[in-house]
Design an enzyme around this catalytic site. Structure first.
Site, mmCIF file in Angstrom:
data_model
loop_
_atom_site.group_PDB
_atom_site.id
_atom_site.type_symbol
_atom_site.label_atom_id
_atom_site.label_comp_id
_atom_site.label_asym_id
_atom_site.label_seq_id
_atom_site.Cartn_x
_atom_site.Cartn_y
_atom_site.Cartn_z
ATOM 1 N N HIS A 86 -23.375 0.962 16.959
ATOM 2 C CA HIS A 86 -22.409 2.099 16.939
ATOM 3 C C HIS A 86 -21.020 1.107 16.461
ATOM 4 O O HIS A 86 -20.055 2.063 15.786
ATOM 5 C CB HIS A 86 -22.392 3.129 18.340
ATOM 6 C CG HIS A 86 -23.445 3.966 17.885
ATOM 7 N ND1 HIS A 86 -23.865 4.211 18.896
ATOM 8 C CD2 HIS A 86 -24.165 4.474 17.411
ATOM 9 C CE1 HIS A 86 -24.836 5.536 19.363
ATOM 10 N NE2 HIS A 86 -25.053 4.984 17.959
ATOM 11 N N HIS A 129 -31.063 4.858 7.382
ATOM 12 C CA HIS A 129 -30.343 3.561 8.102
ATOM 13 C C HIS A 129 -30.549 2.319 6.444
ATOM 14 O O HIS A 129 -29.651 2.231 5.790
ATOM 15 C CB HIS A 129 -30.852 3.790 9.262
ATOM 16 C CG HIS A 129 -29.882 3.981 10.817
ATOM 17 N ND1 HIS A 129 -28.796 4.073 10.963
ATOM 18 C CD2 HIS A 129 -30.664 5.200 11.368
ATOM 19 C CE1 HIS A 129 -28.262 4.259 11.780
ATOM 20 N NE2 HIS A 129 -29.356 5.339 12.288
#
Length: 404
Positions: free
Chosen positions: A250, A380
């Site tokens: 993150h 992703h």
């Protein structure tokens, strides 16, 4: 040692990226479509299984095949339409409003209203607006209203987290992950509509999560908070969506989003690129396994590994962030890490036999299913393949060139 010519400018590397993107498109276009609506999960062989449709996976398919449309990939429009109609007719709660987390063939499986899922509905609606999809405007208006009236807390400049189907409160938990993905979606909505309010909300979230909290932790991104946005270091939730500690992936994801936010905001907020650089360096310094390679999934607040398995998505986010930051900063540090992470991913995460990516590797770098089962959704990995190919000026929906 970095060579003079960046990989992203080399014809062979660019072809290789497109080939890997096409492999992902092929797998999901021809295996994931559920004729009853929505999309199947895919098993380790890339074959459909189960009947559960989680909202983020539905919306991410819309996002990725909207990108496919811009690239000129035949069949993408049908995938976008299939996903948009399931978001509207399957996930949308016509009784109480909002969008339920998961659906199976018998109806709602988990009827909770999650900020994380609503962020991806906003992303899908914004992308569909670029394409002129007939549901885009009403979905964009609907999801914007739900986010503002049910989730947005103006006193904090962020969204609350979770509610029952009837909008009764589930917990006082507040999480950065849903707010990070909402930042991505708000920027997409700004790009699609030109409405500055979306960008202002994104800037406020970034200020809270990064300028206030991450900066105080030497640019480790804290994940879990109470209702007053006070850090909860003791929180232990689901290892999949809310693991304890901090998640270096993150930090990398935020580093790219901050530069994108800086560009979209006219480069008015000087703190954003500096914070992005600090986040990237912190992630690769503390989160990378110097012995075996790959990013540890989570760290404790002293920077020590908690969950040591290597998950696919932090690697993909490192690739996208390195490419995006390198486009704005000539420091060879980013090129070095771009090559290093792609090298690891090509050798360990990409499945040469069945296509797609392995979702998880153990400490011996062998594929396992502990936190994730089967092939991860397309989102992703596809972005890791495509972000390096286009200008770092915004989202892929705006940086992919249109027709001449």
């Amino acid at each position: 040692m970095t060579q003079d010519t960046p990989w992203t400018t080399r014809a062979y590397h660019r072809r290789w990226l497109l080939e890997k993107a096409d492999c992902l498109f092929d797998m999901f276009q021809f295996n994931a479509v559920n004729p009853k609506g929505g999309f199947f999960d895919l098993d380790a062989d890339g074959k459909p299984f189960g009947s559960l449709r989680q909202i983020h996976a539905t919306a991410r398919m819309v996002h990725c095949f909207a990108i496919g449309h811009l690239l000129g990939r035949p069949g993408s429009d049908d995938i976008v339409d299939h996903g948009m109609r399931y978001l509207w007719d399957g996930h949308r709660d016509q009784k109480y409003g909002g969008y339920c987390w998961s659906v199976d063939d018998d109806g709602y499986k988990d009827d909770s209203k999650q900020a994380y899922g609503h962020a991806f509905v906003l992303l899908a609606a914004a992308d569909a607006k670029h394409l002129g999809h007939p549901l885009a405007d009403k979905m964009l208006a609907d999801i914007t209203d739900v986010l503002k009236t049910r989730f947005w807390e103006d006193s904090h400049g962020a969204v609350s987290e979770e509610y029952a189907r009837d909008w009764s409160k589930i917990t006082d938990y507040r999480g950065q992950n849903s707010n990070m993905h909402l930042t991505e979606a708000l920027m997409a909505a700004f790009e699609a509509t030109g409405e500055r309010g979306y960008l202002t909300m994104a800037e406020r979230i970034a200020s809270l999560i990064i300028a206030r909290h991450a900066a105080a932790l030497d640019y480790a991104v804290a994940e879990h908070f109470d209702s007053g946005w006070n850090l909860d270091k003791s929180y232990k939730g689901s290892d999949m969506f809310r693991p304890a500690g901090t998640t270096p992936g993150h930090w990398l994801e935020w580093s790219r989003l901050l530069v994108q936010l800086w560009v979209l905001g006219g480069k008015a907020h000087a703190w954003l690129p500096d914070a992005a650089a600090r986040l990237f360096r912190a992630a690769v310094t503390r989160g990378w396994d110097a012995g075996k390679g790959g990013f540890f999934y989570t760290l404790d607040f002293d920077g020590q590994p908690l969950l040591r398995h290597k998950i696919w998505w932090p690697a993909t986010e490192a690739i996208g962030a390195a490419a995006f930051l390198a486009a704005h900063d000539p420091d060879p540090f980013y090129e070095d890490w771009y090559r290093r992470v792609w090298g690891f991913s090509a050798n360990h995460f990409i499945d040469p036999a069945n296509g797609g990516w392995y979702g998880e590797l153990n400490e011996d770098l062998k594929p396992v299913d502990v936190f994730f089962t089967g092939k991860p959704d397309i989102y992703h990995a596809l972005q890791a393949c495509l972000i390096p190919l286009f200008p770092a000026t915004g989202s892929l929906m705006t940086s992919i060139p249109g027709p001449d």
